[in-house]
Design a protein around this motif. Structure first.
Motif, mmCIF file in Angstrom:
data_model
loop_
_atom_site.group_PDB
_atom_site.id
_atom_site.type_symbol
_atom_site.label_atom_id
_atom_site.label_comp_id
_atom_site.label_asym_id
_atom_site.label_seq_id
_atom_site.Cartn_x
_atom_site.Cartn_y
_atom_site.Cartn_z
ATOM 1 N N LEU A 6 68.689 16.108 7.357
ATOM 2 C CA LEU A 6 69.481 15.657 8.509
ATOM 3 C C LEU A 6 70.536 16.688 8.890
ATOM 4 C CD1 LEU A 6 70.021 11.878 7.656
ATOM 5 C CD2 LEU A 6 68.539 12.845 9.418
ATOM 6 N N GLN A 7 71.196 17.274 7.891
ATOM 7 C CA GLN A 7 72.233 18.264 8.167
ATOM 8 C C GLN A 7 71.651 19.495 8.856
ATOM 9 O OE1 GLN A 7 74.537 19.038 4.610
ATOM 10 N NE2 GLN A 7 74.393 16.874 4.061
ATOM 11 N N LEU A 8 70.448 19.862 8.496
ATOM 12 C CA LEU A 8 69.809 21.004 9.140
ATOM 13 C C LEU A 8 69.439 20.697 10.588
ATOM 14 C CD1 LEU A 8 67.583 22.290 6.212
ATOM 15 C CD2 LEU A 8 69.656 23.351 7.138
ATOM 16 N N ARG A 9 69.343 19.423 10.937
ATOM 17 C CA ARG A 9 69.071 19.021 12.321
ATOM 18 C C ARG A 9 70.368 18.681 13.058
ATOM 19 N NH1 ARG A 9 65.017 14.413 12.125
ATOM 20 N NH2 ARG A 9 66.030 14.014 10.166
ATOM 21 N N ASP A 10 71.483 19.235 12.596
ATOM 22 C CA ASP A 10 72.802 19.132 13.231
ATOM 23 C C ASP A 10 73.424 17.735 13.142
ATOM 24 O OD1 ASP A 10 74.949 20.442 14.353
ATOM 25 O OD2 ASP A 10 74.404 19.848 16.376
#
Length: 87
Positions: A6-10
């Motif tokens: 999720l963090q990699l998808r902003d």
């Protein structure tokens, strides 16, 4: 692992301070803190939570304050003010 994805998808760590009127004493405000990974600027997870609150809970919402912070950021470089050596 799902949080990293999720963090990699902003997605960002989002905190909301929710003030609401107590159902038994509408003149008094109560505070509820909510924290979840959510996507700025629309905050769909928070909006779903607030919609659920308004449909299912008795405490009428007064206000919502929001803060969010990205968790994955570029590295920072700082110069050390001192150098210590051990023998």
């Amino acid at each position: 692992m799902a949080d990293l994805s999720l963090q990699l998808r902003d997605f960002r760590l989002t905190t909301a301070e929710i003030l609401y009127h107590m159902p038994d004493h509408p003149g008094l405000l109560q505070c509820y803190l909510w924290q979840e990974l959510d996507q700025a600027p629309d905050y769909p997870v928070l909006r779903r939570f607030l919609d659920f609150w308004q449909r299912n809970l008795d405490g009428k919402l007064h206000s919502v304050r929001l803060a969010s912070q990205t968790l994955i950021t570029p590295g920072e470089l700082r110069h050390a003010a001192a150098d210590f050596r051990l023998h």
